[in-house]
Design a protein around this motif. Sequence first.
Motif, PDB file in Angstrom:
ATOM      1  N   ARG A 199       0.841  -1.213   0.000  1.00 31.32           N
ATOM      2  CA  ARG A 199       0.000   0.000   0.000  1.00 31.32           C
ATOM      3  C   ARG A 199       0.869   1.254   0.000  1.00 31.32           C
ATOM      4  N   GLY A 200       1.935   1.223   0.820  1.00 34.83           N
ATOM      5  CA  GLY A 200       2.828   2.387   0.920  1.00 34.83           C
ATOM      6  C   GLY A 200       3.534   2.669  -0.396  1.00 34.83           C
ATOM      7  N   VAL A 201       4.021   1.621  -1.047  1.00 36.11           N
ATOM      8  CA  VAL A 201       4.708   1.803  -2.327  1.00 36.11           C
ATOM      9  C   VAL A 201       3.724   2.326  -3.370  1.00 36.11           C
ATOM     10  N   ALA A 202       2.527   1.765  -3.369  1.00 36.74           N
ATOM     11  CA  ALA A 202       1.528   2.203  -4.347  1.00 36.74           C
ATOM     12  C   ALA A 202       1.244   3.695  -4.168  1.00 36.74           C
ATOM     13  N   THR A 203       1.070   4.119  -2.932  1.00 36.31           N
ATOM     14  CA  THR A 203       0.763   5.527  -2.660  1.00 36.31           C
ATOM     15  C   THR A 203       1.928   6.418  -3.084  1.00 36.31           C
ATOM     16  N   MET A 204       3.146   6.004  -2.726  1.00 35.55           N
ATOM     17  CA  MET A 204       4.321   6.801  -3.077  1.00 35.55           C
ATOM     18  C   MET A 204       4.497   6.889  -4.582  1.00 35.55           C
ATOM     19  N   LEU A 205       4.282   5.769  -5.257  1.00 38.04           N
ATOM     20  CA  LEU A 205       4.442   5.758  -6.712  1.00 38.04           C
ATOM     21  C   LEU A 205       3.449   6.725  -7.348  1.00 38.04           C
ATOM     22  N   ARG A 206       2.217   6.655  -6.913  1.00 37.56           N
ATOM     23  CA  ARG A 206       1.193   7.545  -7.474  1.00 37.56           C
ATOM     24  C   ARG A 206       1.559   9.002  -7.246  1.00 37.56           C
ATOM     25  N   GLU A 207       2.018   9.314  -6.025  1.00 36.50           N
ATOM     26  CA  GLU A 207       2.356  10.710  -5.725  1.00 36.50           C
ATOM     27  C   GLU A 207       3.576  11.163  -6.516  1.00 36.50           C
ATOM     28  N   ALA A 208       4.588  10.292  -6.601  1.00 40.48           N
ATOM     29  CA  ALA A 208       5.836  10.686  -7.265  1.00 40.48           C
ATOM     30  C   ALA A 208       5.652  10.910  -8.760  1.00 40.48           C
ATOM     31  N   LEU A 209       4.688  10.207  -9.354  1.00 40.55           N
ATOM     32  CA  LEU A 209       4.559  10.274 -10.813  1.00 40.55           C
ATOM     33  C   LEU A 209       3.461  11.230 -11.283  1.00 40.55           C
ATOM     34  N   ILE A 210       2.820  11.915 -10.344  1.00 43.34           N
ATOM     35  CA  ILE A 210       1.756  12.853 -10.729  1.00 43.34           C
ATOM     36  C   ILE A 210       2.302  13.830 -11.765  1.00 43.34           C
ATOM     37  N   GLY A 211       1.569  14.016 -12.853  1.00 44.90           N
ATOM     38  CA  GLY A 211       1.984  14.959 -13.892  1.00 44.90           C
ATOM     39  C   GLY A 211       3.072  14.417 -14.802  1.00 44.90           C
ATOM     40  N   GLN A 212       3.558  13.220 -14.550  1.00 45.31           N
ATOM     41  CA  GLN A 212       4.625  12.662 -15.388  1.00 45.31           C
ATOM     42  C   GLN A 212       4.172  11.400 -16.109  1.00 45.31           C
ATOM     43  N   VAL A 213       3.752  10.429 -15.339  1.00 47.74           N
ATOM     44  CA  VAL A 213       3.326   9.161 -15.932  1.00 47.74           C
ATOM     45  C   VAL A 213       2.024   8.752 -15.242  1.00 47.74           C
ATOM     46  N   ARG A 214       1.060   8.364 -16.056  1.00 51.87           N
ATOM     47  CA  ARG A 214      -0.195   7.899 -15.484  1.00 51.87           C
ATOM     48  C   ARG A 214       0.030   6.569 -14.753  1.00 51.87           C
ATOM     49  N   VAL A 215      -0.493   6.455 -13.559  1.00 53.63           N
ATOM     50  CA  VAL A 215      -0.542   5.145 -12.911  1.00 53.63           C
ATOM     51  C   VAL A 215      -2.022   4.745 -12.945  1.00 53.63           C
ATOM     52  N   PHE A 216      -2.313   3.667 -13.629  1.00 56.66           N
ATOM     53  CA  PHE A 216      -3.719   3.287 -13.817  1.00 56.66           C
ATOM     54  C   PHE A 216      -4.411   3.081 -12.476  1.00 56.66           C
ATOM     55  N   ASP A 217      -5.668   3.483 -12.408  1.00 54.88           N
ATOM     56  CA  ASP A 217      -6.451   3.247 -11.186  1.00 54.88           C
ATOM     57  C   ASP A 217      -6.621   1.747 -10.948  1.00 54.88           C
ATOM     58  N   ALA A 218      -6.743   1.004 -12.030  1.00 54.37           N
ATOM     59  CA  ALA A 218      -6.885  -0.452 -11.891  1.00 54.37           C
ATOM     60  C   ALA A 218      -5.615  -1.003 -11.243  1.00 54.37           C
ATOM     61  N   GLU A 219      -5.786  -1.707 -10.144  1.00 52.95           N
ATOM     62  CA  GLU A 219      -4.644  -2.368  -9.490  1.00 52.95           C
ATOM     63  C   GLU A 219      -4.888  -3.868  -9.552  1.00 52.95           C
ATOM     64  N   ILE A 220      -3.850  -4.595  -9.981  1.00 54.94           N
ATOM     65  CA  ILE A 220      -4.002  -6.042 -10.092  1.00 54.94           C
ATOM     66  C   ILE A 220      -3.478  -6.665  -8.799  1.00 54.94           C
ATOM     67  N   ARG A 221      -4.382  -7.225  -8.060  1.00 53.94           N
ATOM     68  CA  ARG A 221      -3.975  -7.838  -6.784  1.00 53.94           C
ATOM     69  C   ARG A 221      -3.340  -9.205  -7.009  1.00 53.94           C
ATOM     70  N   ALA A 222      -2.561  -9.625  -6.033  1.00 53.62           N
ATOM     71  CA  ALA A 222      -2.030 -10.989  -6.046  1.00 53.62           C
ATOM     72  C   ALA A 222      -3.219 -11.924  -5.800  1.00 53.62           C
ATOM     73  N   GLN A 223      -3.550 -12.713  -6.801  1.00 55.95           N
ATOM     74  CA  GLN A 223      -4.719 -13.592  -6.690  1.00 55.95           C
ATOM     75  C   GLN A 223      -4.420 -14.938  -7.321  1.00 55.95           C
ATOM     76  N   VAL A 224      -4.715 -15.968  -6.594  1.00 56.23           N
ATOM     77  CA  VAL A 224      -4.370 -17.305  -7.073  1.00 56.23           C
ATOM     78  C   VAL A 224      -5.159 -17.656  -8.342  1.00 56.23           C
ATOM     79  N   ALA A 225      -6.302 -17.017  -8.539  1.00 57.62           N
ATOM     80  CA  ALA A 225      -7.082 -17.290  -9.759  1.00 57.62           C
ATOM     81  C   ALA A 225      -6.269 -16.980 -11.012  1.00 57.62           C
ATOM     82  N   LEU A 226      -5.358 -15.998 -10.907  1.00 57.31           N
ATOM     83  CA  LEU A 226      -4.541 -15.631 -12.070  1.00 57.31           C
ATOM     84  C   LEU A 226      -3.494 -16.692 -12.383  1.00 57.31           C
ATOM     85  N   LYS A 227      -3.150 -17.506 -11.396  1.00 49.56           N
ATOM     86  CA  LYS A 227      -2.253 -18.640 -11.647  1.00 49.56           C
ATOM     87  C   LYS A 227      -3.070 -19.846 -12.122  1.00 49.56           C
ATOM     88  N   ASP A 228      -4.191 -20.083 -11.455  1.00 52.53           N
ATOM     89  CA  ASP A 228      -5.008 -21.256 -11.780  1.00 52.53           C
ATOM     90  C   ASP A 228      -5.504 -21.232 -13.228  1.00 52.53           C
TER      91      ASP A 228
END
Length: 328
Positions: A199-228
Amino acid sequence: MSVIAVANQKGGVGKTTTVANLGAALSEQGYRVLLVDNDPQANLAITLGVTDPEILSPTLGDLLVERGHNLTRGHVADAIVRTPSRLDLLPANSRLSAAELALIGTIGREMIMRDLLAPEIAEYDFVVIDCLPSLGLLAINALAAADGVVIPVQADFLALQGLAQMLETVNAVRAKLNAGLTVLGAVLTMMDVRTAHARGVATMLREALIGQVRVFDAEIRAQVALKDCVQEGRSVLEYRAESQAAMAYRRLASEVIEALEPRPNPAMWAEPGSRTAEALEPAVALGIASALEQAPTAPPAEAEAMAPLSRFGAFLAGRDAWLGQQAR
Ligand SMILES: Nc1ncnc2c1ncn2[C@@H]1O[C@H](COP(=O)(O)OP(=O)(O)O)[C@@H](O)[C@H]1O
Ligand SMILES: [Mg+2]
């Protein structure tokens, strides 16, 4: 028609998973989608249920080699296979490694993928290229062929360092090979939402990149369904249509479409001929962008041209303070 490269020189950050499921989400929305496997490991084919890519012929590698020798026997259409989920796939296999070596001595070697794809993909709305984990010639070819790049990043600090390097490469490709290339955005992958670190990295990344690179609102969580779903050879949208992962990739698809809408280039990018672009020139001429690491660092007089990345550097430098806070 838009060509999207999904790239990050780090392995295991969710590139292939993103290509498969972003592609499935675009297809679900009614678009005609071609997925391109630009990795000799052929993970994309296997993820989508094409179980033995080694026996396929021709594949992307074969077509690139022919094109590099100015032979135009093979067509992209001859190589495309239909996956069990009815997605069109231009497959690769281990012969793609040989193709990369064969291209090194070829004139215009950075543009061969673009020349191969461009005349043959007009019927698709989206072409999504899964890049191998490197900044070598094949990845540069994909960036040279693309309108936009999506960069999957894991929510940890080492991944963020990789992002800065990736952005430098995109800058260099824009300056020398493909002025139309846009960073569509970074997508956070394998988010373990239970940890404060992620959560902390996500927040920092979003703040650091404001006005430079879009960070998509969609966040892909770690989910076993993506492996299965890989075991089933299906996208997660088919395998678990209502899962959080499926919803997140649908949302990502909508955001990518929005990001592709034409708009002025952000001021952060070095224009061709600028001092930053010149500093990066030898690396791109070699076609091996990992040489960027050895690119001369800008003297103080050029500090302005490098400002966006140094701001990103300051963000990375702040990590110790941030980690200190976490420890308390
Ligand atoms: N969000 C996620 N949750 C759980 N596992 C994931 C997720 N994204 C990817 N994986 C798994 O992590 C591994 C690496 O992902 P992959 O998409 O192949 O990365 P890359 O293409 O960048 O090397 C694969 O086994 C994949 O199934
Ligand atoms: Mg991969």
